[in-house]
Design a protein around this motif. Structure first.
Motif, PDB file in Angstrom:
ATOM      1  N   GLY A  36      33.042  40.465  40.656  1.00 15.24           N
ATOM      2  CA  GLY A  36      33.471  40.201  39.281  1.00 15.24           C
ATOM      3  C   GLY A  36      34.552  41.148  38.811  1.00 15.24           C
ATOM      4  N   ARG A  37      35.270  41.786  39.756  1.00 14.54           N
ATOM      5  CA  ARG A  37      36.305  42.738  39.365  1.00 14.54           C
ATOM      6  C   ARG A  37      37.702  42.158  39.500  1.00 14.54           C
ATOM      7  N   TYR A  38      37.781  40.929  39.911  1.00 11.81           N
ATOM      8  CA  TYR A  38      39.082  40.258  40.023  1.00 11.81           C
ATOM      9  C   TYR A  38      38.890  38.779  39.733  1.00 11.81           C
ATOM     10  N   ASP A  39      39.582  38.314  38.717  1.00 11.08           N
ATOM     11  CA  ASP A  39      39.558  36.880  38.422  1.00 11.08           C
ATOM     12  C   ASP A  39      40.630  36.202  39.251  1.00 11.08           C
ATOM     13  N   PRO A  40      40.249  35.273  40.118  1.00  8.03           N
ATOM     14  CA  PRO A  40      41.242  34.672  41.012  1.00  8.03           C
ATOM     15  C   PRO A  40      42.253  33.822  40.251  1.00  8.03           C
ATOM     16  N   SER A  41      43.385  33.590  40.879  1.00 11.99           N
ATOM     17  CA  SER A  41      44.391  32.705  40.294  1.00 11.99           C
ATOM     18  C   SER A  41      43.847  31.276  40.315  1.00 11.99           C
ATOM     19  N   LEU A  42      44.490  30.420  39.529  1.00 15.23           N
ATOM     20  CA  LEU A  42      44.039  29.024  39.460  1.00 15.23           C
ATOM     21  C   LEU A  42      44.093  28.337  40.832  1.00 15.23           C
ATOM     22  N   PRO A  43      45.183  28.535  41.608  1.00 19.11           N
ATOM     23  CA  PRO A  43      45.196  27.908  42.941  1.00 19.11           C
ATOM     24  C   PRO A  43      44.016  28.348  43.814  1.00 19.11           C
ATOM     25  N   VAL A  44      43.647  29.625  43.747  1.00 16.30           N
ATOM     26  CA  VAL A  44      42.513  30.111  44.551  1.00 16.30           C
ATOM     27  C   VAL A  44      41.209  29.506  44.036  1.00 16.30           C
TER      28      VAL A  44
ATOM     29  N   ILE B 139      49.016  56.516  44.429  1.00 12.10           N
ATOM     30  CA  ILE B 139      47.761  56.993  43.812  1.00 12.10           C
ATOM     31  C   ILE B 139      47.137  55.897  42.948  1.00 12.10           C
ATOM     32  N   ARG B 140      47.977  55.244  42.142  1.00 11.00           N
ATOM     33  CA  ARG B 140      47.434  54.198  41.262  1.00 11.00           C
ATOM     34  C   ARG B 140      46.877  53.024  42.071  1.00 11.00           C
ATOM     35  N   TYR B 141      47.540  52.677  43.153  1.00 13.37           N
ATOM     36  CA  TYR B 141      47.052  51.595  44.023  1.00 13.37           C
ATOM     37  C   TYR B 141      45.676  51.956  44.587  1.00 13.37           C
ATOM     38  N   GLN B 142      45.559  53.200  45.086  1.00 12.16           N
ATOM     39  CA  GLN B 142      44.279  53.626  45.669  1.00 12.16           C
ATOM     40  C   GLN B 142      43.176  53.648  44.617  1.00 12.16           C
ATOM     41  N   MET B 143      43.529  54.049  43.381  1.00 11.80           N
ATOM     42  CA  MET B 143      42.528  54.071  42.300  1.00 11.80           C
ATOM     43  C   MET B 143      42.051  52.657  41.982  1.00 11.80           C
ATOM     44  N   LEU B 144      42.996  51.707  41.900  1.00  6.48           N
ATOM     45  CA  LEU B 144      42.631  50.315  41.616  1.00  6.48           C
ATOM     46  C   LEU B 144      41.752  49.756  42.735  1.00  6.48           C
ATOM     47  N   LYS B 145      42.111  50.097  43.973  1.00  5.46           N
ATOM     48  CA  LYS B 145      41.344  49.619  45.128  1.00  5.46           C
ATOM     49  C   LYS B 145      39.921  50.168  45.097  1.00  5.46           C
ATOM     50  N   ARG B 146      39.810  51.471  44.832  1.00 12.58           N
ATOM     51  CA  ARG B 146      38.487  52.104  44.812  1.00 12.58           C
ATOM     52  C   ARG B 146      37.630  51.501  43.691  1.00 12.58           C
ATOM     53  N   ARG B 147      38.248  51.225  42.556  1.00 15.20           N
ATOM     54  CA  ARG B 147      37.515  50.687  41.402  1.00 15.20           C
ATOM     55  C   ARG B 147      37.021  49.270  41.683  1.00 15.20           C
ATOM     56  N   ALA B 148      37.813  48.516  42.460  1.00 22.22           N
ATOM     57  CA  ALA B 148      37.486  47.082  42.661  1.00 22.22           C
ATOM     58  C   ALA B 148      36.500  46.855  43.786  1.00 22.22           C
ATOM     59  N   LEU B 149      36.412  47.789  44.734  1.00 22.24           N
ATOM     60  CA  LEU B 149      35.571  47.518  45.912  1.00 22.24           C
ATOM     61  C   LEU B 149      34.227  48.246  45.843  1.00 22.24           C
TER      62      LEU B 149
END
Lengths: 66, 149
Positions: A36-44, B139-149
């Motif tokens: 629930g941390r990423y809302d997919p695009s409409l195509p997905v 750094i920002r990319y790694q932070m976003l990745k860590r937060r999402a996974l």
């Protein structure tokens, strides 16, 4: 947005990698959607519905809790 | 379609063709770049050789990136634009742009206040901005990745 992707995926006995390959996206994309941390695009979203042979609404619902 | 670690060229051919062409383009490009800089700046031949040796891996990699058909790479998703990594990169880049704008603004303010007490060459300033931008995005990319996974 709430989603029922893990349930739909486990019904087919698919791994996250298998679903990612079917959708043509990375495995991290599937993990992020399921958490629930990423809302997919409409195509997905449409591809997901097509893959699981259901409506988008069967897979996703708006999180209406305050 | 068979896939491999280094893929195949966009214009057809094998992995060996792609790697050979990338190496050739890298050697030609890196040597040419070193020669141009050494000639314009009147630098010694040894400097040109060291610069060329450092530049060739980069120009060869760039040539490979430009020539490879990404659909022939092992593990490459068919729709990278729909993958979450694409979103992370855009978010990280957008945020880094704002960060860099702020950093440049503060640096200009500091230099204005300090006046002649501090001097900064254009090369140093641009290199600092370039490095700061890259590190910020990373750094920002790694932070976003860590937060999402």
């Amino acid at each position: 947005m709430r989603n029922f992707l893990p349930e739909a995926r486990s019904r087919l006995g698919w791994s996250q990698q298998r679903l990612a390959d079917e959708l043509g996206v990375s495995r991290q994309t599937v993990i992020s959607i399921e958490k629930g941390r990423y809302d997919p695009s409409l195509p997905v979203a449409f591809r997901l519905a097509h893959t699981f042979e259901c409506q988008i609404e069967d897979l996703f619902s708006p999180d209406l809790e305050p | 379609m068979s896939r491999s670690r280094f893929g195949r060229p966009r214009f057809g051919g094998s992995t060996a063709t792609l790697l050979s062409l990338s190496a050739l383009a890298g050697i030609v490009g890196g040597t040419l770049l070193a020669w141009i800089i050494a000639t314009l700046a009147s630098l010694p031949l040894a400097w040109m050789a060291i610069f060329a040796a450092s530049a060739i891996p980069i120009t060869a990699s760039l040539a490979w990136v430009l020539m490879v058909d990404r659909d022939t790479l092992t593990g490459a998703p068919r729709n990278p634009e729909d993958s979450v990594e694409n979103v992370w990169l855009h978010k990280a880049s957008s945020a880094a742009l704002l960060d860099i704008s702020g950093i440049i603004g503060l640096t200009i303010l500091a230099l204005t206040i300090l006046g002649d007490r501090v001097s900064l060459s254009a090369e140093t300033a641009l290199m600092a901005v370039w490095f700061a931008g890259l590190i910020d995005v990373f750094i920002r990319y790694q932070m976003l990745k860590r937060r999402a996974l």
